[in-house]
Design a protein around this motif. Structure first.
Motif, mmCIF file in Angstrom:
data_model
loop_
_atom_site.group_PDB
_atom_site.id
_atom_site.type_symbol
_atom_site.label_atom_id
_atom_site.label_comp_id
_atom_site.label_asym_id
_atom_site.label_seq_id
_atom_site.Cartn_x
_atom_site.Cartn_y
_atom_site.Cartn_z
ATOM 1 N N VAL A 82 -28.186 -21.130 29.416
ATOM 2 C CA VAL A 82 -29.327 -21.930 28.978
ATOM 3 C C VAL A 82 -28.892 -23.379 28.828
ATOM 4 O O VAL A 82 -27.855 -23.662 28.216
ATOM 5 N N THR A 83 -29.662 -24.294 29.401
ATOM 6 C CA THR A 83 -29.469 -25.722 29.179
ATOM 7 C C THR A 83 -30.781 -26.283 28.654
ATOM 8 O O THR A 83 -31.788 -26.309 29.369
ATOM 9 N N VAL A 84 -30.777 -26.684 27.381
ATOM 10 C CA VAL A 84 -31.997 -27.195 26.763
ATOM 11 C C VAL A 84 -32.260 -28.633 27.215
ATOM 12 O O VAL A 84 -33.366 -29.006 27.573
ATOM 13 N N ASN A 85 -31.199 -29.433 27.191
ATOM 14 C CA ASN A 85 -31.296 -30.820 27.622
ATOM 15 C C ASN A 85 -29.910 -31.270 28.077
ATOM 16 O O ASN A 85 -29.017 -30.436 28.245
ATOM 17 N N ASP A 86 -29.731 -32.563 28.253
ATOM 18 C CA ASP A 86 -28.447 -33.053 28.749
ATOM 19 C C ASP A 86 -27.319 -32.844 27.754
ATOM 20 O O ASP A 86 -26.138 -32.915 28.120
ATOM 21 N N GLN A 87 -27.645 -32.568 26.491
ATOM 22 C CA GLN A 87 -26.620 -32.410 25.471
ATOM 23 C C GLN A 87 -26.360 -30.955 25.074
ATOM 24 O O GLN A 87 -25.212 -30.557 24.861
ATOM 25 N N PHE A 88 -27.392 -30.153 24.966
ATOM 26 C CA PHE A 88 -27.261 -28.855 24.302
ATOM 27 C C PHE A 88 -27.507 -27.687 25.261
ATOM 28 O O PHE A 88 -28.407 -27.728 26.093
ATOM 29 N N GLY A 89 -26.678 -26.642 25.130
ATOM 30 C CA GLY A 89 -26.857 -25.425 25.920
ATOM 31 C C GLY A 89 -25.910 -24.336 25.442
ATOM 32 O O GLY A 89 -25.310 -24.428 24.363
ATOM 33 N N GLY A 90 -25.761 -23.303 26.246
ATOM 34 C CA GLY A 90 -24.871 -22.203 25.875
ATOM 35 C C GLY A 90 -24.861 -21.136 26.952
ATOM 36 O O GLY A 90 -25.552 -21.236 27.967
ATOM 37 N N ALA A 91 -24.042 -20.116 26.722
ATOM 38 C CA ALA A 91 -23.922 -19.031 27.700
ATOM 39 C C ALA A 91 -23.473 -17.754 27.007
ATOM 40 O O ALA A 91 -22.750 -17.782 25.999
ATOM 41 N N VAL A 92 -23.910 -16.626 27.566
ATOM 42 C CA VAL A 92 -23.468 -15.301 27.141
ATOM 43 C C VAL A 92 -23.097 -14.526 28.397
ATOM 44 O O VAL A 92 -23.850 -14.516 29.372
ATOM 45 N N GLN A 93 -21.925 -13.892 28.386
ATOM 46 C CA GLN A 93 -21.497 -13.050 29.499
ATOM 47 C C GLN A 93 -21.040 -11.706 28.949
ATOM 48 O O GLN A 93 -20.230 -11.642 28.032
ATOM 49 N N THR A 122 -17.186 -32.829 25.745
ATOM 50 C CA THR A 122 -17.984 -31.624 25.509
ATOM 51 C C THR A 122 -17.302 -30.772 24.447
ATOM 52 O O THR A 122 -16.078 -30.581 24.480
ATOM 53 N N VAL A 123 -18.102 -30.222 23.533
ATOM 54 C CA VAL A 123 -17.603 -29.338 22.481
ATOM 55 C C VAL A 123 -18.276 -27.977 22.635
ATOM 56 O O VAL A 123 -19.487 -27.895 22.894
ATOM 57 N N ARG A 124 -17.499 -26.895 22.489
ATOM 58 C CA ARG A 124 -18.047 -25.542 22.526
ATOM 59 C C ARG A 124 -17.579 -24.770 21.295
ATOM 60 O O ARG A 124 -16.465 -24.991 20.785
ATOM 61 N N ALA A 125 -18.407 -23.806 20.849
ATOM 62 C CA ALA A 125 -18.044 -22.954 19.716
ATOM 63 C C ALA A 125 -18.641 -21.577 19.921
ATOM 64 O O ALA A 125 -19.760 -21.441 20.423
ATOM 65 N N GLY A 126 -17.883 -20.538 19.555
ATOM 66 C CA GLY A 126 -18.326 -19.155 19.715
ATOM 67 C C GLY A 126 -17.204 -18.327 20.312
ATOM 68 O O GLY A 126 -16.034 -18.505 19.955
ATOM 69 N N ARG A 127 -17.534 -17.410 21.195
ATOM 70 C CA ARG A 127 -16.523 -16.656 21.939
ATOM 71 C C ARG A 127 -16.351 -17.331 23.303
ATOM 72 O O ARG A 127 -17.293 -17.408 24.097
ATOM 73 N N ILE A 128 -15.128 -17.774 23.560
ATOM 74 C CA ILE A 128 -14.843 -18.611 24.723
ATOM 75 C C ILE A 128 -13.719 -17.978 25.529
ATOM 76 O O ILE A 128 -12.790 -17.397 24.968
ATOM 77 N N GLY A 129 -13.785 -18.081 26.848
ATOM 78 C CA GLY A 129 -12.740 -17.553 27.704
ATOM 79 C C GLY A 129 -11.470 -18.375 27.608
ATOM 80 O O GLY A 129 -11.507 -19.598 27.475
ATOM 81 N N TYR A 130 -10.329 -17.682 27.672
ATOM 82 C CA TYR A 130 -9.033 -18.352 27.709
ATOM 83 C C TYR A 130 -8.949 -19.236 28.957
ATOM 84 O O TYR A 130 -9.204 -18.792 30.069
ATOM 85 N N ASP A 137 -12.131 -18.918 34.555
ATOM 86 C CA ASP A 137 -13.587 -18.823 34.485
ATOM 87 C C ASP A 137 -14.166 -17.668 35.296
ATOM 88 O O ASP A 137 -15.355 -17.359 35.166
ATOM 89 N N TYR A 138 -13.352 -17.054 36.164
ATOM 90 C CA TYR A 138 -13.907 -15.987 37.006
ATOM 91 C C TYR A 138 -12.904 -14.868 37.257
ATOM 92 O O TYR A 138 -12.886 -14.267 38.326
#
Length: 426
Positions: A82-93, A122-130, A137-138
């Motif tokens: 999901v990308t809400v705007n140029d600043q905010f978004g997220g992902a679930v896999q 860019t800053v991310r928080a949550g469960r993130i891949g090593y 990433d893949y």
């Protein structure tokens, strides 16, 4: 008090709910980008012998006796961006695959929120891949790389695929490509299969740094991390039952004090360093990585891992060769000889069995293996590929850490692994 496992579950649930809220809010405030995608591998693998069982990751069940297995390589994954705007978004896999301990929490590979401070940060928080290797990433997306699976010697020890925490990254143009620097911090846990036993290992206070550069043809990456494993003042995860037995027999076998020192955790840091280089320009696909694991743990030896791969594309077909290996950088540890008690032969036999158990633990943490790989990839269409691969592995008698173990090997081994994979993305 909330347990660490409960806290992880709540953190993941919170992230998923936030993203769901973002998607729901899109009807009223609008959403810039919403994407659902997925990937799958249907694999058939034949490997193992009477002693060693093949598993592509240390959290999977082994394939023994040259049997055929569908579970060894097969998996399916879905991803929600999901990308809400140029600043905010997220992902679930989420990834469904064979695991020694399967659960919804373990199936969540990613569940993070992302905020772009400006075009570079860019800053991310949550469960993130090593982000510690070229395939970060893949790693689970078989269609994205040349082989049926990432090289076992390099990737299998890195069973931790993600962590709960956050990272901050800077990216900008440099030298005709994109230069990226990243710092991450977090915690994670995984259940390993060691000598047929399930061992829960928590990795905490993970600090990782990554520097990478990528252009149309070239990719270069440097990584370093510091991870704490095991509680200081305790025994290495999974070794406590054997350590307790050693404490009981120490009055008649004083030499086991050295073994207890090995099992004891006094400085739990594990340092990891890696470098990777890839060149991809039709018809050539060349990639290499090298890493060193340097634990400050007596029980866990320093290890060097590396591989080099080359493929040459001819229309829809890409034959490839690869050589990979893992080698401990220290002399193999030897369990002290069990004392002989002429007046108590039964006890002497029990001490010999304990000695063998100690030696098996030492050997199960050692890596002494080289694999030569030959394979062919057929790109059936833009989203589907069929791969056939044969691996010939030379495994040292005292270096079988990358295999599930039914019986302790009494000699060096040669093991063949044959696999056919159908990979797709959707």
């Amino acid at each position: 008090m909330i347990s660490a496992q409960r806290l992880r579950s709540l953190m993941i649930l919170w992230t998923v709910l936030c993203l769901s809220g973002v998607a729901s809010a899109s009807n009223s405030v609008g959403i810039k980008h919403f994407r659902f995608s997925g990937f799958a591998t249907l694999g058939v693998t034949k490997s193992g012998d009477e002693d060693l069982g093949f598993h592509r990751d240390l959290d999977r069940e082994g394939v023994f006796d040259g049997d055929w297995s569908i579970a060894a390589d097969s998996l399916v994954g879905v991803q929600f961006d999901v990308t809400v705007n140029d600043q905010f978004g997220g992902a679930v896999q989420l990834v469904g695959k064979d695991r020694t301990e399967d659960s919804l929490e373990n199936s969540v590979e990613w569940a993070f929120l992302r905020y772009r401070l400006n075009p570079n940060w860019t800053v991310r928080a949550g469960r993130i891949g090593y982000d510690l290797f070229m395939l970060s990433d893949y790693r689970n997306v078989g269609f994205a790389y040349l082989w049926t699976r990432p090289p076992i010697e390099f990737y299998a020890p890195l069973t931790f695929t993600g962590f709960n925490g956050g990272d901050i990254a800077w990216a900008g143009g440099f030298g005709g490509g994109t230069l990226t620097g990243k710092i991450a911090y977090g915690n994670t846990a995984c259940t390993f299969n060691i000598l047929g036993n399930l061992v829960d290992i928590e990795a905490r206070n993970i600090i990782a740094a990554t520097l990478s550069w990528e252009s149309d043809r070239w990719q270069f990456k440097l990584n370093a991390s510091d991870t704490q494993v095991g509680e200081k003042g305790g025994f290495f995860p999974g070794s406590a039952p054997l350590a307790n037995i050693l404490q009981q027999v120490s009055p008649i076998w004083p030499e086991v004090s050295r073994v207890l020192d090995d099992f004891y955790v006094s400085n739990s840091h594990i340092f990891y360093y890696a470098a990777g280089l890839a060149y991809n320009s039709n018809p050539w696909q060349i990639q290499a990585e090298i890493s060193r694991t340097d634990p400050k743990l007596n029980l866990y030896p320093s290890t060097l891992q590396a591989y080099v791969s080359a493929g040459y594309k001819v229309q829809a077909f890409t034959p490839y060769l690869m050589i990979s290996g893992g080698q401990v950088q220290e002399d193999a540890k030897q369990a002290p000889d069990a004392p002989v008690l002429p007046s108590a032969p039964q006890i002497s036999g029990q001490l010999v069995a304990i000695q063998q158990g100690v030696q098996s633990v030492y050997d199960a943490l050692n890596t002494d293996q080289t694999t030569l790989t030959a394979g062919m990839r057929w790109d059936i269409r833009y989203d589907t590929a069929l791969k056939v691969q044969l691996d010939h592995s030379w495994v040292g008698q005292k270096g079988f850490s990358l295999w599930d173990t039914r019986n302790i090997p009494t000699q060096d081994k040669k093991v063949y692994t044959f696999s056919i994979n159908l990979n797709c993305i959707f």
